[in-house]
Design an enzyme around this catalytic site. Structure first.
Site, PDB file in Angstrom:
ATOM      1  N   ASN A 206       0.841  -1.205   0.000  1.00 30.14           N
ATOM      2  CA  ASN A 206       0.000   0.000   0.000  1.00 30.14           C
ATOM      3  C   ASN A 206       0.870   1.246   0.000  1.00 30.14           C
ATOM      4  OD1 ASN A 206       0.576   0.829   2.829  1.00 30.14           O
ATOM      5  ND2 ASN A 206      -0.327  -1.176   3.253  1.00 30.14           N
ATOM      6  N   ASP A 274      -4.081  -6.157   5.214  1.00 30.83           N
ATOM      7  CA  ASP A 274      -5.079  -6.981   5.899  1.00 30.83           C
ATOM      8  C   ASP A 274      -5.047  -8.427   5.416  1.00 30.83           C
ATOM      9  OD1 ASP A 274      -6.171  -5.056   7.628  1.00 30.83           O
ATOM     10  OD2 ASP A 274      -7.255  -4.148   5.949  1.00 30.83           O
ATOM     11  N   LYS A 284       8.764 -17.455 -10.390  1.00 29.67           N
ATOM     12  CA  LYS A 284       7.987 -16.396 -11.023  1.00 29.67           C
ATOM     13  C   LYS A 284       6.838 -16.994 -11.845  1.00 29.67           C
ATOM     14  CE  LYS A 284       8.313 -12.605 -14.229  1.00 29.67           C
ATOM     15  NZ  LYS A 284       9.046 -12.063 -15.354  1.00 29.67           N
ATOM     16  N   PRO A 302      -2.483 -11.674  10.511  1.00 30.47           N
ATOM     17  CA  PRO A 302      -2.741 -11.448  11.942  1.00 30.47           C
ATOM     18  C   PRO A 302      -2.925  -9.947  12.189  1.00 30.47           C
ATOM     19  CG  PRO A 302      -0.410 -11.914  11.553  1.00 30.47           C
ATOM     20  CD  PRO A 302      -1.134 -12.165  10.256  1.00 30.47           C
ATOM     21  N   ASP A 303      -3.750  -9.593  13.162  1.00 31.36           N
ATOM     22  CA  ASP A 303      -3.924  -8.185  13.523  1.00 31.36           C
ATOM     23  C   ASP A 303      -2.944  -7.880  14.665  1.00 31.36           C
ATOM     24  OD1 ASP A 303      -4.874  -5.774  14.814  1.00 31.36           O
ATOM     25  OD2 ASP A 303      -6.578  -5.933  13.444  1.00 31.36           O
ATOM     26  N   PHE A 321      -3.972   3.390  15.136  1.00 25.69           N
ATOM     27  CA  PHE A 321      -4.360   4.430  14.184  1.00 25.69           C
ATOM     28  C   PHE A 321      -5.509   3.898  13.355  1.00 25.69           C
ATOM     29  CE2 PHE A 321      -1.577   8.202  13.711  1.00 25.69           C
ATOM     30  CZ  PHE A 321      -0.815   8.009  14.851  1.00 25.69           C
ATOM     31  N   LYS A 339     -10.669  -3.868  18.755  1.00 29.08           N
ATOM     32  CA  LYS A 339      -9.265  -4.250  18.876  1.00 29.08           C
ATOM     33  C   LYS A 339      -8.788  -4.252  20.333  1.00 29.08           C
ATOM     34  CE  LYS A 339      -8.119  -3.083  14.185  1.00 29.08           C
ATOM     35  NZ  LYS A 339      -7.024  -3.204  13.225  1.00 29.08           N
TER      36      LYS A 339
HETATM   37  N1  CTP Z   1      -3.385  -3.046  12.301  1.00 26.55           N
HETATM   38  C1  CTP Z   1      -2.537  -4.045  12.733  1.00 26.55           C
HETATM   39  N2  CTP Z   1      -2.532  -5.251  12.080  1.00 26.55           N
HETATM   40  C2  CTP Z   1      -3.363  -5.467  11.030  1.00 26.55           C
HETATM   41  C3  CTP Z   1      -4.226  -4.445  10.590  1.00 26.55           C
HETATM   42  C4  CTP Z   1      -4.218  -3.247  11.249  1.00 26.55           C
HETATM   43  O1  CTP Z   1      -1.794  -3.835  13.672  1.00 26.55           O
HETATM   44  N3  CTP Z   1      -3.323  -6.639  10.427  1.00 26.55           N
HETATM   45  C5  CTP Z   1      -3.416  -1.793  13.035  1.00 26.55           C
HETATM   46  C6  CTP Z   1      -2.871  -0.593  12.316  1.00 26.55           C
HETATM   47  O2  CTP Z   1      -1.496  -0.417  12.566  1.00 26.55           O
HETATM   48  C7  CTP Z   1      -3.701   0.535  12.911  1.00 26.55           C
HETATM   49  C8  CTP Z   1      -5.017  -0.112  13.221  1.00 26.55           C
HETATM   50  O3  CTP Z   1      -4.747  -1.498  13.298  1.00 26.55           O
HETATM   51  O4  CTP Z   1      -3.173   0.951  14.153  1.00 26.55           O
HETATM   52  C9  CTP Z   1      -6.117   0.148  12.249  1.00 26.55           C
HETATM   53  O5  CTP Z   1      -5.821  -0.317  11.009  1.00 26.55           O
HETATM   54  P1  CTP Z   1      -6.880  -0.274   9.804  1.00 26.55           P
HETATM   55  O6  CTP Z   1      -6.228  -0.891   8.629  1.00 26.55           O
HETATM   56  O7  CTP Z   1      -7.392   1.112   9.663  1.00 26.55           O
HETATM   57  O8  CTP Z   1      -8.017  -1.171  10.393  1.00 26.55           O
HETATM   58  P2  CTP Z   1      -8.574  -2.541   9.938  1.00 26.55           P
HETATM   59  O9  CTP Z   1      -8.365  -3.519  11.000  1.00 26.55           O
HETATM   60  O10 CTP Z   1      -8.009  -2.890   8.610  1.00 26.55           O
HETATM   61  O11 CTP Z   1     -10.122  -2.261   9.821  1.00 26.55           O
HETATM   62  P3  CTP Z   1     -10.986  -1.830   8.554  1.00 26.55           P
HETATM   63  O12 CTP Z   1     -10.604  -2.736   7.445  1.00 26.55           O
HETATM   64  O13 CTP Z   1     -12.355  -1.974   9.036  1.00 26.55           O
HETATM   65  O14 CTP Z   1     -10.655  -0.394   8.281  1.00 26.55           O
END
Ligand code: CTP
Length: 394
Positions: A206, A274, A284, A302-303, A321, A339
């Site tokens: 991204n 995500d 390739k 993983p989040d 954020f 979260k």
């Molecule tokens: N984040 C994270 N790990 C992920 C996705 C997000 O740590 N796999 C953290 C980002 O660093 C940020 C926060 O989660 O602090 C929000 O990220 P965002 O991408 O805006 O949220 P999403 O979980 O992707 O939710 P949505 O798709 O609903 O916007």
């Protein structure tokens, strides 16, 4: 601004000449204390010619004392800089020894101190030096470097003094003169994008620049925190006083964050992908005419924010954020709950210049309510957030 520069005995002492030149060019007044070992590497004559002031070296010199007493030397300065800070000078300062002019001034001063260590890699890695480093940091001394690099002794590794331009920039940025409410605190900051490989040459990613995360890491380090910055691939220099771990994928970012625990504070600024390709092709993927376009299957990453908020060893303050294009605050509130973090810093990325730009207009969302900040420079956002975080941890 007036600086008292202590030049220790190491090959890097020659770089102190360039540092003086840069400081003088910025209108900063410099006085120098040259240790006996330092005088083996640079001469008092070059130092006094560049500073326009006599150089002090001897604790018991009648001439030096008549010119300016050793206590007066630190009183007349706003900041004491030690460059190069040798293992010996660090050991003396960490243990309160005062057996020459440099160590006596370091013990007598009540001014902020910035050290730029320089030594052989094994001396740097020695447990005694690392103990002294921890003590000095705990006492509120700011550190810049050392960096990895080729050394005069023919070895490679950490121990190379920070470059004069970097020390100069850290001084101008107020790295050492900022109060240190976060001294002794550990912080983890994630920043930048992640990249998720499809095959050895292609990946999904991204537009995150990493600027906001790097600015927050810098602001926390300036306030005395021991910061681990877990960074995705970005072209930004490592902020002074920050340990950086470079990663590529979300899974590696999570592992690096977990390895940095325990921490008092975690700030997840990274734009983590995500999803990642469910399969990484070992070679390739070739375009075969008539076969159509490949379909990419994705699997969830993983989040990291959620893992830190809900995991064992949870940092006292966990901040996330939320980059949104619409319904900014409502989505941020929902994210805070989902979260399990303490604050969400919400920003509107539909404003063209936010992502990759130098400004940010954020809202601070906590369970207590929402506070809206006006559009600010990203470093200003970082400074204000770091002050808030320090307040909340004390
Ligand atoms: N984040 C994270 N790990 C992920 C996705 C997000 O740590 N796999 C953290 C980002 O660093 C940020 C926060 O989660 O602090 C929000 O990220 P965002 O991408 O805006 O949220 P999403 O979980 O992707 O939710 P949505 O798709 O609903 O916007």
């Amino acid at each position: 601004m007036r600086i008292l520069l202590i030049v220790g005995g190491g090959i890097a002492a020659y770089k102190s000449l360039e540092l003086i030149r840069l400081l003088r060019k910025s209108g900063i007044e410099v006085r120098v204390i040259l240790t006996a070992a330092g005088a083996q590497f640079v001469t008092p004559l070059s130092l006094s010619a560049l500073t326009g002031n006599p150089v002090c070296s001897d604790l018991f010199s009648l001439t030096d004392e008549a010119e300016m007493g050793h206590i007066q030397l630190s009183r007349a300065a706003d900041l004491v800089v030690v460059a190069p800070a040798t293992a010996d000078l660090m050991a003396k300062a960490a243990n309160g020894l005062a057996n020459d002019l440099a160590s006596t001034v370091l013990l007598a001063t009540d001014k902020p101190v910035l050290m730029a260590p320089a030594m052989n890699v094994r001396m740097w890695e020695n447990a005694a030096t690392q103990r002294n480093l921890a003590t000095l940091k705990g006492d509120g001394v700011s550190m810049i470097g050392p960096h990895d690099g080729d050394m005069a002794c023919g070895e490679f590794g950490p121990g190379r003094m920070a470059e004069p331009a970097e020390i100069h920039a850290a001084i101008l940025a107020g790295q050492a003169t900022t109060p240190k409410p976060l001294a002794g605190r550990r912080a983890i900051v994630t920043a930048g994008p992640t990249i998720e490989p499809l095959d050895p040459v292609r990946y999904l990613t991204n537009r995150s620049s990493g600027k906001q995360g790097f600015a927050i890491a810098s602001a926390l380090a300036k306030r005395g925190a021991q910061v681990t910055l877990v960074a995705g691939p970005v072209a930004l220099p490592t902020p002074a006083g920050v340990s950086r771990v470079d990663v590529e994928t979300a899974q590696d970012m999570l592992a690096a964050c977990q390895a940095a625990l325990p921490a008092d504070l975690a700030v997840c600024v990274a734009a983590v992908a995500d999803w990642r390709p469910a399969q990484i092709a070992p070679r390739k993927t070739k375009k075969v005419s008539g076969n159509g376009s490949p379909v990419i299957h994705l699997t969830e990453n993983p989040d990291i924010l959620m893992a830190l908020s809900r995991g064992d060893n949870r940092p006292t303050l966990v901040v996330g954020f939320a980059a949104e294009t619409d319904n900014v605050e409502a989505y941020a509130q929902a994210k805070l709950i989902r979260k399990g973090c303490d604050w969400i810093i919400a920003n509107d990325v539909s404003i063209a210049e936010t992502m990759g730009g130098d400004h940010n207009a954020v809202s601070i969302v906590t369970t207590k309510g929402i506070e809206r900040w006006t559009r600010l420079d990203k470093s200003e956002v970082a400074d204000r957030l770091a002050d808030r975080m320090a307040e909340s941890l004390t």
